[in-house]
Design a protein around this motif. Structure first.
Motif, PDB file in Angstrom:
ATOM      1  N   VAL A 186      30.200   5.238  74.234  1.00  0.00           N
ATOM      2  CA  VAL A 186      29.484   4.576  73.159  1.00  0.00           C
ATOM      3  C   VAL A 186      30.180   3.263  72.853  1.00  0.00           C
ATOM      4  CG1 VAL A 186      28.588   6.708  72.138  1.00  0.00           C
ATOM      5  CG2 VAL A 186      30.761   5.795  71.335  1.00  0.00           C
ATOM      6  N   SER A 187      29.441   2.369  72.302  1.00  0.00           N
ATOM      7  CA  SER A 187      30.004   1.097  71.888  1.00  0.00           C
ATOM      8  C   SER A 187      30.606   1.263  70.499  1.00  0.00           C
ATOM      9  CB  SER A 187      28.905   0.036  71.851  1.00  0.00           C
ATOM     10  OG  SER A 187      29.347  -1.104  71.172  1.00  0.00           O
ATOM     11  N   ALA A 188      31.810   0.756  70.319  1.00  0.00           N
ATOM     12  CA  ALA A 188      32.452   0.834  69.003  1.00  0.00           C
ATOM     13  C   ALA A 188      31.556   0.213  67.943  1.00  0.00           C
ATOM     14  CB  ALA A 188      33.814   0.152  69.033  1.00  0.00           C
ATOM     15  N   SER A 189      30.890  -0.877  68.275  1.00  0.00           N
ATOM     16  CA  SER A 189      30.052  -1.558  67.283  1.00  0.00           C
ATOM     17  C   SER A 189      28.838  -0.730  66.888  1.00  0.00           C
ATOM     18  CB  SER A 189      29.611  -2.926  67.806  1.00  0.00           C
ATOM     19  OG  SER A 189      28.838  -2.778  68.976  1.00  0.00           O
ATOM     20  N   ASP A 190      28.473   0.266  67.702  1.00  0.00           N
ATOM     21  CA  ASP A 190      27.334   1.123  67.364  1.00  0.00           C
ATOM     22  C   ASP A 190      27.710   2.241  66.408  1.00  0.00           C
ATOM     23  OD1 ASP A 190      25.548  -0.276  68.929  1.00  0.00           O
ATOM     24  OD2 ASP A 190      25.677   1.110  70.623  1.00  0.00           O
ATOM     25  N   VAL A 191      29.002   2.589  66.339  1.00  0.00           N
ATOM     26  CA  VAL A 191      29.347   3.807  65.622  1.00  0.00           C
ATOM     27  C   VAL A 191      30.379   3.676  64.523  1.00  0.00           C
ATOM     28  CG1 VAL A 191      28.663   5.322  67.510  1.00  0.00           C
ATOM     29  CG2 VAL A 191      31.009   4.514  67.392  1.00  0.00           C
ATOM     30  N   ILE A 192      31.102   2.563  64.444  1.00  0.00           N
ATOM     31  CA  ILE A 192      32.120   2.464  63.406  1.00  0.00           C
ATOM     32  C   ILE A 192      32.157   1.082  62.793  1.00  0.00           C
ATOM     33  CG2 ILE A 192      33.690   4.310  64.102  1.00  0.00           C
ATOM     34  CD1 ILE A 192      35.226   2.385  65.730  1.00  0.00           C
ATOM     35  N   PRO A 193      32.462   1.029  61.497  1.00  0.00           N
ATOM     36  CA  PRO A 193      32.635  -0.278  60.863  1.00  0.00           C
ATOM     37  C   PRO A 193      33.872  -0.955  61.448  1.00  0.00           C
ATOM     38  CG  PRO A 193      32.739   1.517  59.244  1.00  0.00           C
ATOM     39  CD  PRO A 193      32.642   2.129  60.593  1.00  0.00           C
ATOM     40  N   GLU A 194      33.933  -2.239  61.318  1.00  0.00           N
ATOM     41  CA  GLU A 194      35.078  -3.008  61.811  1.00  0.00           C
ATOM     42  C   GLU A 194      35.314  -2.757  63.294  1.00  0.00           C
ATOM     43  OE1 GLU A 194      38.338  -2.013  59.220  1.00  0.00           O
ATOM     44  OE2 GLU A 194      37.210  -2.541  57.440  1.00  0.00           O
ATOM     45  N   ALA A 195      34.228  -2.732  64.062  1.00  0.00           N
ATOM     46  CA  ALA A 195      34.314  -2.409  65.487  1.00  0.00           C
ATOM     47  C   ALA A 195      35.246  -3.348  66.238  1.00  0.00           C
ATOM     48  CB  ALA A 195      32.926  -2.435  66.112  1.00  0.00           C
ATOM     49  N   GLU A 196      35.321  -4.588  65.796  1.00  0.00           N
ATOM     50  CA  GLU A 196      36.197  -5.540  66.487  1.00  0.00           C
ATOM     51  C   GLU A 196      37.647  -5.072  66.480  1.00  0.00           C
ATOM     52  OE1 GLU A 196      35.684  -6.598  62.254  1.00  0.00           O
ATOM     53  OE2 GLU A 196      34.228  -6.331  63.855  1.00  0.00           O
ATOM     54  N   TYR A 197      38.044  -4.339  65.462  1.00  0.00           N
ATOM     55  CA  TYR A 197      39.396  -3.787  65.402  1.00  0.00           C
ATOM     56  C   TYR A 197      39.636  -2.834  66.577  1.00  0.00           C
ATOM     57  CZ  TYR A 197      43.409  -1.075  63.816  1.00  0.00           C
ATOM     58  OH  TYR A 197      44.632  -0.442  63.744  1.00  0.00           O
TER      59      TYR A 197
END
Length: 172
Positions: A157-168
């Motif tokens: 999964v893409s971090a940006s799809d599942v968690i806030p502050e995905a760039e972290y």
């Protein structure tokens, strides 16, 4: 070729696994009860409101919202029906795809979220952070970060799809 022999947990690993499993289950049950008592909404609905509030437009395609929360489409649709009934969310037609729907957090929904947040945060503080030393809280964060990085990759999964502050999570 993977071994067909199971890699059983030793006694310490089993105790760690069972402890983690029950601590997480009991913590979420307590947070759920507190949120129901204090705001009259289940944690799943609160998660929907928070997720929508974190987008600039306060809106997401229903399919993207379901994916980000790991909800089935039917579970999300049922929850959105209830939140719509409360006036906290409205559904709009997706401008890019007329068959799709967009969940939009209303001003009333944002106000409900703002009203619920202080007691919810106090519940999290009381039942999680107040039970840990500063060192334990840091260790919990570090362990969680290791697991998140592994599971994002494992689940593909893409971090940006599942968690806030995905760039972290993408830069660590």
């Amino acid at each position: 070729m993977p071994s067909s022999t199971p890699r059983w947990l030793d006694a310490d690993e089993r105790r760690t696994w069972i402890g983690f499993l029950y601590a997480q289950t009991l913590l979420f049950e307590q947070i759920e009860r507190d949120l129901q008592r204090d705001a009259g909404i289940p944690l799943a609905y609160y998660q929907i409101l928070v997720t929508l509030s974190e987008h600039l437009s306060r809106a997401m395609r229903m399919s993207d919202l379901a994916r980000s929360l790991f909800f089935s489409r039917s579970r999300l649709s049922h929850a959105v029906d209830r939140l719509e009934h409360n006036g906290w969310i409205r559904r709009d037609t997706c401008p890019e795809d007329r068959r799709g729907a967009v969940a939009v957090l209303t001003d009333e929904g944002f106000t409900a979220l703002e009203a619920a947040a202080p007691k919810h945060v106090e519940s999290v503080r009381t039942h999680l952070f107040d039970q840990l030393s500063a060192t334990q809280a840091r260790q919990l964060r570090e362990v969680s970060e290791v697991l998140i990085r592994h599971l994002i990759e494992s689940l593909k999964v893409s971090a940006s799809d599942v968690i806030p502050e995905a760039e972290y999570w993408q830069t660590r």
